[in-house]
Design a protein around this motif. Sequence first.
Motif, mmCIF file in Angstrom:
data_model
loop_
_atom_site.group_PDB
_atom_site.id
_atom_site.type_symbol
_atom_site.label_atom_id
_atom_site.label_comp_id
_atom_site.label_asym_id
_atom_site.label_seq_id
_atom_site.Cartn_x
_atom_site.Cartn_y
_atom_site.Cartn_z
ATOM 1 N N ALA A 60 0.832 -1.205 0.000
ATOM 2 C CA ALA A 60 0.000 0.000 0.000
ATOM 3 C C ALA A 60 0.867 1.256 0.000
ATOM 4 O O ALA A 60 0.559 2.237 -0.679
ATOM 5 C CB ALA A 60 -0.925 -0.011 1.214
ATOM 6 N N GLU A 61 1.963 1.225 0.748
ATOM 7 C CA GLU A 61 2.828 2.398 0.821
ATOM 8 C C GLU A 61 3.605 2.593 -0.473
ATOM 9 O O GLU A 61 3.945 3.723 -0.831
ATOM 10 C CB GLU A 61 3.778 2.255 2.004
ATOM 11 N N ALA A 62 3.903 1.508 -1.184
ATOM 12 C CA ALA A 62 4.618 1.625 -2.455
ATOM 13 C C ALA A 62 3.810 2.438 -3.461
ATOM 14 O O ALA A 62 4.379 3.216 -4.235
ATOM 15 C CB ALA A 62 4.928 0.243 -3.022
ATOM 16 N N LEU A 63 2.503 2.281 -3.451
ATOM 17 C CA LEU A 63 1.667 3.074 -4.358
ATOM 18 C C LEU A 63 1.760 4.560 -4.038
ATOM 19 O O LEU A 63 1.778 5.397 -4.939
ATOM 20 C CB LEU A 63 0.219 2.596 -4.282
ATOM 21 N N GLY A 64 1.832 4.895 -2.754
ATOM 22 C CA GLY A 64 2.006 6.295 -2.369
ATOM 23 C C GLY A 64 3.353 6.846 -2.795
ATOM 24 O O GLY A 64 3.463 7.987 -3.233
ATOM 25 N N ILE A 65 4.385 6.021 -2.689
ATOM 26 C CA ILE A 65 5.716 6.456 -3.110
ATOM 27 C C ILE A 65 5.764 6.652 -4.623
ATOM 28 O O ILE A 65 6.343 7.626 -5.113
ATOM 29 C CB ILE A 65 6.780 5.457 -2.629
ATOM 30 N N PHE A 66 5.143 5.741 -5.386
ATOM 31 C CA PHE A 66 5.086 5.908 -6.830
ATOM 32 C C PHE A 66 4.341 7.189 -7.200
ATOM 33 O O PHE A 66 4.731 7.914 -8.110
ATOM 34 C CB PHE A 66 4.420 4.715 -7.500
ATOM 35 N N SER A 67 3.270 7.465 -6.501
ATOM 36 C CA SER A 67 2.499 8.678 -6.754
ATOM 37 C C SER A 67 3.346 9.919 -6.464
ATOM 38 O O SER A 67 3.303 10.900 -7.203
ATOM 39 C CB SER A 67 1.236 8.659 -5.898
ATOM 40 N N PHE A 68 4.112 9.870 -5.395
ATOM 41 C CA PHE A 68 4.988 10.988 -5.045
ATOM 42 C C PHE A 68 6.059 11.194 -6.114
ATOM 43 O O PHE A 68 6.359 12.329 -6.499
ATOM 44 C CB PHE A 68 5.629 10.733 -3.678
ATOM 45 N N LEU A 69 6.613 10.110 -6.622
ATOM 46 C CA LEU A 69 7.627 10.220 -7.672
ATOM 47 C C LEU A 69 7.050 10.797 -8.957
ATOM 48 O O LEU A 69 7.705 11.599 -9.635
ATOM 49 C CB LEU A 69 8.261 8.862 -7.939
ATOM 50 N N VAL A 70 5.826 10.417 -9.285
ATOM 51 C CA VAL A 70 5.175 10.990 -10.461
ATOM 52 C C VAL A 70 4.966 12.491 -10.264
ATOM 53 O O VAL A 70 5.166 13.286 -11.190
ATOM 54 C CB VAL A 70 3.841 10.265 -10.757
ATOM 55 N N ALA A 71 4.594 12.890 -9.067
ATOM 56 C CA ALA A 71 4.416 14.318 -8.788
ATOM 57 C C ALA A 71 5.729 15.070 -8.959
ATOM 58 O O ALA A 71 5.765 16.166 -9.551
ATOM 59 C CB ALA A 71 3.878 14.526 -7.375
ATOM 60 N N LEU A 72 6.814 14.501 -8.456
ATOM 61 C CA LEU A 72 8.114 15.153 -8.625
ATOM 62 C C LEU A 72 8.524 15.234 -10.089
ATOM 63 O O LEU A 72 9.067 16.254 -10.538
ATOM 64 C CB LEU A 72 9.180 14.413 -7.824
ATOM 65 N N LEU A 73 8.268 14.156 -10.830
ATOM 66 C CA LEU A 73 8.587 14.185 -12.258
ATOM 67 C C LEU A 73 7.787 15.236 -13.001
ATOM 68 O O LEU A 73 8.301 15.923 -13.888
ATOM 69 C CB LEU A 73 8.360 12.805 -12.870
ATOM 70 N N LEU A 74 6.521 15.356 -12.654
ATOM 71 C CA LEU A 74 5.688 16.349 -13.339
ATOM 72 C C LEU A 74 6.115 17.778 -12.997
ATOM 73 O O LEU A 74 6.050 18.666 -13.840
ATOM 74 C CB LEU A 74 4.218 16.155 -12.957
ATOM 75 N N MET A 75 6.561 17.983 -11.767
ATOM 76 C CA MET A 75 6.924 19.337 -11.362
ATOM 77 C C MET A 75 8.286 19.763 -11.893
ATOM 78 O O MET A 75 8.477 20.923 -12.269
ATOM 79 C CB MET A 75 6.888 19.458 -9.837
ATOM 80 N N PHE A 76 9.247 18.834 -11.917
ATOM 81 C CA PHE A 76 10.615 19.243 -12.191
ATOM 82 C C PHE A 76 11.180 18.742 -13.521
ATOM 83 O O PHE A 76 12.291 19.079 -13.889
ATOM 84 C CB PHE A 76 11.531 18.810 -11.049
ATOM 85 N N ALA A 77 10.451 17.905 -14.246
ATOM 86 C CA ALA A 77 10.927 17.436 -15.554
ATOM 87 C C ALA A 77 10.702 18.530 -16.587
ATOM 88 O O ALA A 77 9.736 19.266 -16.539
ATOM 89 C CB ALA A 77 10.223 16.155 -15.959
ATOM 90 N N VAL A 78 11.564 18.595 -17.511
ATOM 91 C CA VAL A 78 11.456 19.639 -18.539
ATOM 92 C C VAL A 78 10.548 19.219 -19.652
ATOM 93 O O VAL A 78 10.280 18.147 -19.968
ATOM 94 C CB VAL A 78 12.845 19.974 -19.117
#
Length: 78
Positions: A60-78
């Motif tokens: 269950a926590e892995a899904l939250g971590i994946f979601s957090f990584l997607v958020a970081l990618l969306l915010m900081f990826a060019v």
Amino acid sequence: MEGELAQMGQFIGAGLTAFGMGGAAIGVGNVAGNYLAGALRNPSAAAGQTATLFIGIAFAEALGIFSFLVALLLMFAV
């Protein structure tokens, strides 16, 4: 103008991933609550289910971590 629109889309997408992190929190609470309910009904079997509890929390926590990584990618990826 187009750059601002793309940045706005990134931030909206990153905000929407918060639903994934919230879902992970609900999942962890559900797993732990069901374990506690089962442990209170049958305390002698609770020790044998502890490994299953930790595996459920990890998934269950892995899904939250994946979601957090997607958020970081969306915010900081060019």
